[in-house]
Design a protein around this motif. Structure first.
Motif, short mmCIF file in Angstrom:
data_model
loop_
_atom_site.label_atom_id
_atom_site.label_comp_id
_atom_site.label_asym_id
_atom_site.label_seq_id
_atom_site.Cartn_x
_atom_site.Cartn_y
_atom_site.Cartn_z
N GLY A 273 0.78 -1.23 0.00
CA GLY A 273 0.00 0.00 0.00
C GLY A 273 0.80 1.27 0.00
O GLY A 273 2.04 1.26 0.12
N PHE A 274 0.06 2.38 -0.15
CA PHE A 274 0.63 3.72 -0.03
C PHE A 274 -0.20 4.53 0.95
O PHE A 274 -1.43 4.40 1.01
CB PHE A 274 0.58 4.45 -1.39
N ASN A 275 0.50 5.36 1.71
CA ASN A 275 -0.17 6.45 2.43
C ASN A 275 -0.42 7.57 1.42
O ASN A 275 0.52 7.95 0.69
CB ASN A 275 0.74 6.96 3.55
N ARG A 276 -1.65 8.05 1.35
CA ARG A 276 -1.95 9.11 0.39
C ARG A 276 -2.68 10.24 1.08
O ARG A 276 -3.78 10.06 1.58
CB ARG A 276 -2.82 8.59 -0.76
N HIS A 277 -2.03 11.43 1.14
CA HIS A 277 -2.72 12.64 1.60
C HIS A 277 -3.56 13.16 0.45
O HIS A 277 -3.19 13.02 -0.72
CB HIS A 277 -1.70 13.72 2.00
N GLU A 278 -4.70 13.80 0.79
CA GLU A 278 -5.48 14.52 -0.22
C GLU A 278 -4.79 15.87 -0.42
O GLU A 278 -5.05 16.84 0.31
CB GLU A 278 -6.92 14.73 0.25
N ASP A 279 -3.83 15.88 -1.37
CA ASP A 279 -3.05 17.10 -1.58
C ASP A 279 -2.53 17.11 -3.00
O ASP A 279 -2.11 16.06 -3.52
CB ASP A 279 -1.87 17.15 -0.60
#
Ligand code: ADA
Length: 560
Positions: A273-279
């Motif tokens: 997986g990836f950590n994904r910020h809404e940015d």
């Protein structure tokens, strides 16, 4: 666009977003000047407000009569809502949806005014200067529903399998706005499966939960490989006349735990997986649909199968895409790096509890969400902090006993809270923040977590990664070069994916992100530069390294 599918065929729904609203900033260089501002968007995407932290007033007009329900998918971070200058309600937190009902409007044009505030203050305990940006504005969709005196508030769908038969517990929440008890009939349709519940009495000014278990014939399961989705429609009738409806989209899948394994429809999953910020450099946190799709295409191209919504609930439009593309989601409530003292402040419990409640209640039906998270890197190593972890994890389990729960700890062998979650997770940065062997650190943390929880639980590395500045190339592979990032990342994730005691890994992080000004001296460019793509989604060398490593591992542990 509010959702990835049509949510009503009978109830009148009008999208108020996807348009320019009037906007007047209350403070700063352009205070009280009149603007047109796109909704949804971040005001930081407007050239005059790239660094604006303060208040602003949005207004728009709508035509309606009778009872209306105003739905807001995300306003950052505090919204005071007025209709025709009458206060309707307030909401805190940028990342969770909320609704207000206005009753008995005259048939006319009405004014909707929203005072938005993204300032940091003692009233805001979850939005604080942090290693991500708190943007400002109406960042997600806004819609107007016209409802009668009784309507369907929501549906919760909990699928499970009995032998070869798919069943589901279906809860339909019916709210009666009238001052008298009312009787209705309910019809549910999913594909060729139809069910009727008759003579339902809903008490005046109350919400009734109608709960039934139904058996569904000829349905295919939802999986990462074949993410089959179904539309379930609920209709309210009186004497055969249908007057209201509510449409949801669901998937038949079961998440279960078996010792140190997380099972999706009985198969042990491996998280890549990836950590994904809404940015996004151009859109801030108000990422448009096409850019969401592009992110997910890149994530799938790298061979990833999961996203952790660090560190807050995401736009439901993104969750709809994860449902459609078979991407598993760890969705977490809004929290990053709170010390005990901060967690003990008066408003903290209420603001956290509201965020968790809104996240689970609103996002309950997404088959892609396989686990709920809380309290990223908070005080899980103190007695008081641990009790707050216990409380929030119990709240999650009460709201939803069909999914596991967890919190990402960075307290490692000081953590006092591993008894409470059903899945244990650690953030770790060997080879980046400190020079330690990944394998030695991972083995030690797995062993500690097993000694400090009475039952064997799945273990996830919820964060691991390193920095690389886009365009910084150097064969020295020094830290901050793309070459160095690719080299370290391969050494970090390979031993994790090789370890059978570990369910998987979330790389920190998918894309570079803007961070609060207050973090400038800790973050080059005032960005967190650990993305495998930069904030414009330009791939770094690490993108191709991750793609190579992830391609060596399947979505499941057992081969069959
Ligand atoms: C922590 C935190 C992330 C980010 C990361 C980093 O693990 O959870 O939000 O700040 O560190 O980049 O150091």
């Amino acid at each position: 666009m509010i959702r990835g599918f049509k949510t009503h065929y009978i109830r009148e729904v009008e999208e108020l977003s996807s348009s320019l609203w009037d906007f007047v900033p209350s403070d700063g260089e352009y205070a009280l000047k009149q603007y047109k501002m796109l909704v949804p968007s971040c005001w930081e995407s407007h050239p005059h407000f790239v660094n604006y932290r303060g208040k602003g007033i949005y207004t728009t007009k709508f035509y309606a009569s009778g009872n209306v329900k105003l739905n807001f998918k995300g306003v950052s971070h505090t919204a005071n809502v007025y209709v025709d200058d009458e206060f309707v309600g307030t909401h805190y937190n940028a990342f969770t949806p909320f609704s207000f009902i206005c009753k008995n409007l005259t048939a006319d044009e009405h004014t909707l005014k929203i005072e938005v505030d993204n300032d940091f203050s003692e009233q805001s305990l979850l939005h604080i200067p942090n290693d991500y940006m708190t943007y400002g504005g109406i960042n997600r969709g806004v819609e107007l529903e016209t409802i009668g005196e009784i309507y369907i508030k929501r549906i919760h769908f909990s699928p499970f399998k009995e032998g070869d038969v798919w069943k589901a517990k279906v809860k339909v929440f019916i709210e009666n706005l009238a001052n008298d008890n009312l009787f209705v009939d309910l019809k549910l349709i999913l594909d060729y499966n139809m069910f009727d519940v008759s003579d339902i009495e809903v008490a005046a000014n109350k919400t009734l939960e109608v709960e039934e278990i139904f058996e569904f014939k000829d349905v295919e399961p939802w999986s990462m490989e074949e993410p089959n989705l179904y539309i379930i429609s609920a209709f309210l009738e009186v004497e055969g006349d249908v007057f209201d409806d509510y449409v949801e989209r669901v998937g038949f899948r079961e998440i279960t735990l078996d010792g140190d394994s997380i099972l999706l429809n009985g198969k042990k999953i491996r998280i890549k997986g990836f950590n994904r910020h809404e940015d996004h450099a151009q859109f801030g946190c108000a990422i448009p649909y096409s850019a969401m799709v592009y992110d997910l295409e890149l994530i799938k191209d790298m061979g990833a199968n999961s996203i952790r919504t660090c560190h807050y609930p995401n736009d439901e439009l993104f969750l709809d895409l994860c449902d459609e593309m078979g991407i598993l989601v760890w969705e977490e409530s809004h929290a990053r790096g709170f010390e005990e003292e901060h967690m003990l402040k008066p408003n903290f419990d209420k603001q956290s509890e509201d965020c968790i409640n809104e996240m689970v209640v609103e996002h309950f039906n997404h088959p892609s969400i396989y686990i709920w998270g809380v309290l990223n890197e908070c005080a899980s190593d103190t007695k008081a902090g641990s009790l707050i972890h216990k409380k929030q994890l119990e709240q999650l389990a009460t709201l939803d006993n069909t999914r596991p729960n967890t919190f990402a700890s960075n307290k490692h062998c000081r953590d006092l809270s591993f008894e409470y979650p059903t899945v244990i997770s650690n953030n770790m940065y060997p080879l980046w923040y400190f020079d330690r062997s990944v394998l030695e650190m991972l083995s030690g943390l797995i062993a500690y977590s097993r000694e400090h929880s009475t039952t064997l639980k799945p273990y996830i590395v919820s964060e691991i990664g390193c920095g690389g500045i886009y365009g910084s190339r150097n064969r020295t592979k020094e830290k901050w070069t793309e070459d160095g990032q690719a080299d370290i990342l391969e050494k970090q994730i390979t031993p994790i994916l090789e370890n059978p005691d570990c369910t998987g890994v979330y790389i920190w992080q998918f894309c570079d992100i803007r961070v609060s000004t207050e973090w400038a001296m800790k973050r080059p460019r005032t960005h967190n530069n650990k993305g495998v793509v930069d904030e414009f989604r330009r791939e770094k060398l690490a993108y191709y390294t991750v793609k190579k490593v992830f391609s060596n591992y399947g979505n499941y542990f057992d081969k069959n």
